[in-house]
Design an enzyme around this catalytic site. Sequence first.
Site, PDB file in Angstrom:
ATOM      1  N   SER A 123       0.850  -1.180   0.000  1.00  0.00           N
ATOM      2  CA  SER A 123       0.000   0.000   0.000  1.00  0.00           C
ATOM      3  C   SER A 123       0.889   1.235   0.000  1.00  0.00           C
ATOM      4  O   SER A 123       1.739   1.388   0.884  1.00  0.00           O
ATOM      5  CB  SER A 123      -0.899  -0.021   1.241  1.00  0.00           C
ATOM      6  OG  SER A 123      -1.666   1.158   1.311  1.00  0.00           O
ATOM      7  N   LYS A 149      -1.044  -0.900  -4.398  1.00  0.00           N
ATOM      8  CA  LYS A 149      -2.245  -0.147  -4.008  1.00  0.00           C
ATOM      9  C   LYS A 149      -1.850   1.315  -3.868  1.00  0.00           C
ATOM     10  O   LYS A 149      -0.935   1.649  -3.115  1.00  0.00           O
ATOM     11  CB  LYS A 149      -2.790  -0.710  -2.696  1.00  0.00           C
ATOM     12  CG  LYS A 149      -3.864   0.122  -2.026  1.00  0.00           C
ATOM     13  CD  LYS A 149      -4.564  -0.693  -0.959  1.00  0.00           C
ATOM     14  CE  LYS A 149      -4.729   0.074   0.334  1.00  0.00           C
ATOM     15  NZ  LYS A 149      -5.402  -0.733   1.372  1.00  0.00           N
ATOM     16  N   LYS A 151      -2.866   5.101  -2.884  1.00  0.00           N
ATOM     17  CA  LYS A 151      -3.825   5.935  -2.152  1.00  0.00           C
ATOM     18  C   LYS A 151      -4.190   7.130  -3.025  1.00  0.00           C
ATOM     19  O   LYS A 151      -3.299   7.737  -3.653  1.00  0.00           O
ATOM     20  CB  LYS A 151      -3.204   6.414  -0.841  1.00  0.00           C
ATOM     21  CG  LYS A 151      -2.938   5.292   0.156  1.00  0.00           C
ATOM     22  CD  LYS A 151      -4.226   4.765   0.753  1.00  0.00           C
ATOM     23  CE  LYS A 151      -3.944   3.821   1.919  1.00  0.00           C
ATOM     24  NZ  LYS A 151      -5.179   3.329   2.521  1.00  0.00           N
ATOM     25  N   ASP A 176      -7.054   3.172  -3.442  1.00  0.00           N
ATOM     26  CA  ASP A 176      -7.781   3.217  -2.160  1.00  0.00           C
ATOM     27  C   ASP A 176      -8.047   4.677  -1.815  1.00  0.00           C
ATOM     28  O   ASP A 176      -7.110   5.462  -1.655  1.00  0.00           O
ATOM     29  CB  ASP A 176      -6.955   2.547  -1.055  1.00  0.00           C
ATOM     30  CG  ASP A 176      -7.708   2.455   0.275  1.00  0.00           C
ATOM     31  OD1 ASP A 176      -8.866   2.914   0.357  1.00  0.00           O
ATOM     32  OD2 ASP A 176      -7.122   1.916   1.247  1.00  0.00           O
ATOM     33  N   GLU A 201     -10.879   0.738  -3.655  1.00  0.00           N
ATOM     34  CA  GLU A 201     -11.239   0.453  -2.262  1.00  0.00           C
ATOM     35  C   GLU A 201     -11.902   1.676  -1.632  1.00  0.00           C
ATOM     36  O   GLU A 201     -11.404   2.798  -1.770  1.00  0.00           O
ATOM     37  CB  GLU A 201      -9.944   0.075  -1.526  1.00  0.00           C
ATOM     38  CG  GLU A 201     -10.117  -0.353  -0.082  1.00  0.00           C
ATOM     39  CD  GLU A 201      -8.776  -0.802   0.525  1.00  0.00           C
ATOM     40  OE1 GLU A 201      -7.833  -1.108  -0.238  1.00  0.00           O
ATOM     41  OE2 GLU A 201      -8.685  -0.836   1.764  1.00  0.00           O
ATOM     42  N   ASP A 226     -13.712  -1.513   2.740  1.00  0.00           N
ATOM     43  CA  ASP A 226     -12.799  -1.598   3.884  1.00  0.00           C
ATOM     44  C   ASP A 226     -13.547  -1.023   5.098  1.00  0.00           C
ATOM     45  O   ASP A 226     -14.242  -1.754   5.822  1.00  0.00           O
ATOM     46  CB  ASP A 226     -11.505  -0.826   3.555  1.00  0.00           C
ATOM     47  CG  ASP A 226     -10.542  -0.665   4.722  1.00  0.00           C
ATOM     48  OD1 ASP A 226     -10.851  -1.105   5.832  1.00  0.00           O
ATOM     49  OD2 ASP A 226      -9.452  -0.070   4.535  1.00  0.00           O
ATOM     50  N   LYS A 250      -9.891  -6.732   7.803  1.00  0.00           N
ATOM     51  CA  LYS A 250      -8.901  -6.362   8.820  1.00  0.00           C
ATOM     52  C   LYS A 250      -9.376  -6.931  10.137  1.00  0.00           C
ATOM     53  O   LYS A 250     -10.506  -6.640  10.564  1.00  0.00           O
ATOM     54  CB  LYS A 250      -8.772  -4.840   8.934  1.00  0.00           C
ATOM     55  CG  LYS A 250      -8.153  -4.177   7.708  1.00  0.00           C
ATOM     56  CD  LYS A 250      -8.029  -2.678   7.896  1.00  0.00           C
ATOM     57  CE  LYS A 250      -7.425  -2.034   6.657  1.00  0.00           C
ATOM     58  NZ  LYS A 250      -7.470  -0.552   6.714  1.00  0.00           N
ATOM     59  N   GLY A 278      -4.244  -4.036   6.102  1.00  0.00           N
ATOM     60  CA  GLY A 278      -3.219  -3.747   7.101  1.00  0.00           C
ATOM     61  C   GLY A 278      -3.489  -2.439   7.809  1.00  0.00           C
ATOM     62  O   GLY A 278      -4.240  -1.587   7.309  1.00  0.00           O
TER      63      GLY A 278
HETATM   64  O1  OSB Z   1      -7.176   1.937   4.214  1.00  0.00           O
HETATM   65  O2  OSB Z   1      -6.094   0.140   4.196  1.00  0.00           O
HETATM   66  C1  OSB Z   1      -6.208   1.302   4.571  1.00  0.00           C
HETATM   67  C2  OSB Z   1      -3.075   2.441   6.407  1.00  0.00           C
HETATM   68  C3  OSB Z   1      -3.637   3.221   7.362  1.00  0.00           C
HETATM   69  C4  OSB Z   1      -4.992   3.361   7.408  1.00  0.00           C
HETATM   70  C5  OSB Z   1      -5.811   2.749   6.484  1.00  0.00           C
HETATM   71  C6  OSB Z   1      -5.254   1.960   5.505  1.00  0.00           C
HETATM   72  C7  OSB Z   1      -3.859   1.821   5.458  1.00  0.00           C
HETATM   73  C8  OSB Z   1      -3.167   1.089   4.444  1.00  0.00           C
HETATM   74  C9  OSB Z   1      -1.812   0.527   4.812  1.00  0.00           C
HETATM   75  O3  OSB Z   1      -3.566   0.968   3.315  1.00  0.00           O
HETATM   76  C10 OSB Z   1      -1.837  -0.939   4.941  1.00  0.00           C
HETATM   77  C11 OSB Z   1      -0.549  -1.449   5.507  1.00  0.00           C
HETATM   78  O4  OSB Z   1       0.438  -1.485   4.773  1.00  0.00           O
HETATM   79  O5  OSB Z   1      -0.523  -1.829   6.684  1.00  0.00           O
HETATM   80 MG    MG Z   2      -8.348   0.878   2.932  1.00  0.00          MG
END
Ligand code: OSB
Ligand code: MG
Length: 357
Positions: A123, A149, A151, A176, A201, A226, A250, A278
């Site tokens: 991510s 992924k 953001k 995401d 996402e 999510d 999660k 994560g």
């Molecule tokens: O939306 O999945 C998410 C990190 C912080 C808050 C929300 C998210 C995330 C990630 C990181 O996408 C996932 C990771 O590498 O742990």
């Molecule tokens: Mg997410």
Amino acid sequence: MRLKAPFVTSFGSQQGRRFILVEADLDGVTGYGEVTAFGAPLYNEEFTDSAFLVLRDYLIPRLLGEEIESPSDVVGRLSFVRRHNMAKAGLEGAIWDAFARAQGVPLWQALGGERRPIPVGVSIGIQSSPAELVRVASAFHAQGYRRLKLKIEPGRDIAFVAAVREALPTAQIMADANSAYTLADADHLAQLDPLDLMMIEQPLSHDDIFDHAELQRRLRTSICLDESIHTPADAALAIRLGSCRIINIKVGRVGGLEHVRTIERLCREAGVPVWCGGMLESGIGRAHNVALASLPGFTLPGDTSGSDRYWDKDIVEPPVTVSPDGTITLPDGPGIGYAPDLGTIEALTESVVTLGG
Ligand code: OSB
Ligand code: MG
């Protein structure tokens, strides 16, 4: 703990990671869990200090001295507290680890997982420019991560994703949004459709399931939920309404491993693939994620990247490592199968509270 680099999402930037580890003693066998809540209530309503109070004053006292036949019973015992899923999951996870250790089996096996390589993605936080995102994404791609992924948020979305698609034409890419859009952005988001993404996402509100169904009808790209999925009932509703075609699971967000198993099963029966999300975990939470990702419905690469993607030094031995083919090998040892590095943990610890005998 301090992340190697700040992680930027549509709801904020973070580099410091302050969290709670739960150590459970079951008849002399110790297990470890992690509360994945962030320091501030920005991803969901929980935060480190709220989880601490709920655990200390409500959840842990409810279990002290109790007979626990199976870790599957824990979620029911904790259901008198409404929500606070991440606090519950930290405690339940520690009990699952101790239970598996007491049986002498790996946690993944105790959960009903399969022995197979776990495919892993990464991510990537919001970057300053499309060019910078291409640089970062290409480096992770070269390390072998099976999907990237990206953001996104309004103003840093279509052009950013398009640049990565152009640079890496055959890579598995997804976006995401962490709830940064509304249904009024449907036509805007449809510009992602030609970029051949695995999924988008959580485009809409963190508590929405209904509007996502409307958006999914207007997008060719699959929606993955999510933030909106807190319970097995949420997952069932989202599937029934057609709000998504994929679910990110999660363990903290859904209140523990037993709910992970229930959601995985109902998604598998509905033909909806899932993957392990994560929360920038330490090695303890990461080890739990690796174990749960062995359940058969977890067919897509998860956000269970290697320890070195986050930390200079993780708090488990060995650190979680990703092979050049983009997979993690399940550990053979009992419980989570990674040993807590107690010296490093102690050096990082702000306070310790012991409850019970
Ligand atoms: O939306 O999945 C998410 C990190 C912080 C808050 C929300 C998210 C995330 C990630 C990181 O996408 C996932 C990771 O590498 O742990
Ligand atoms: Mg997410």
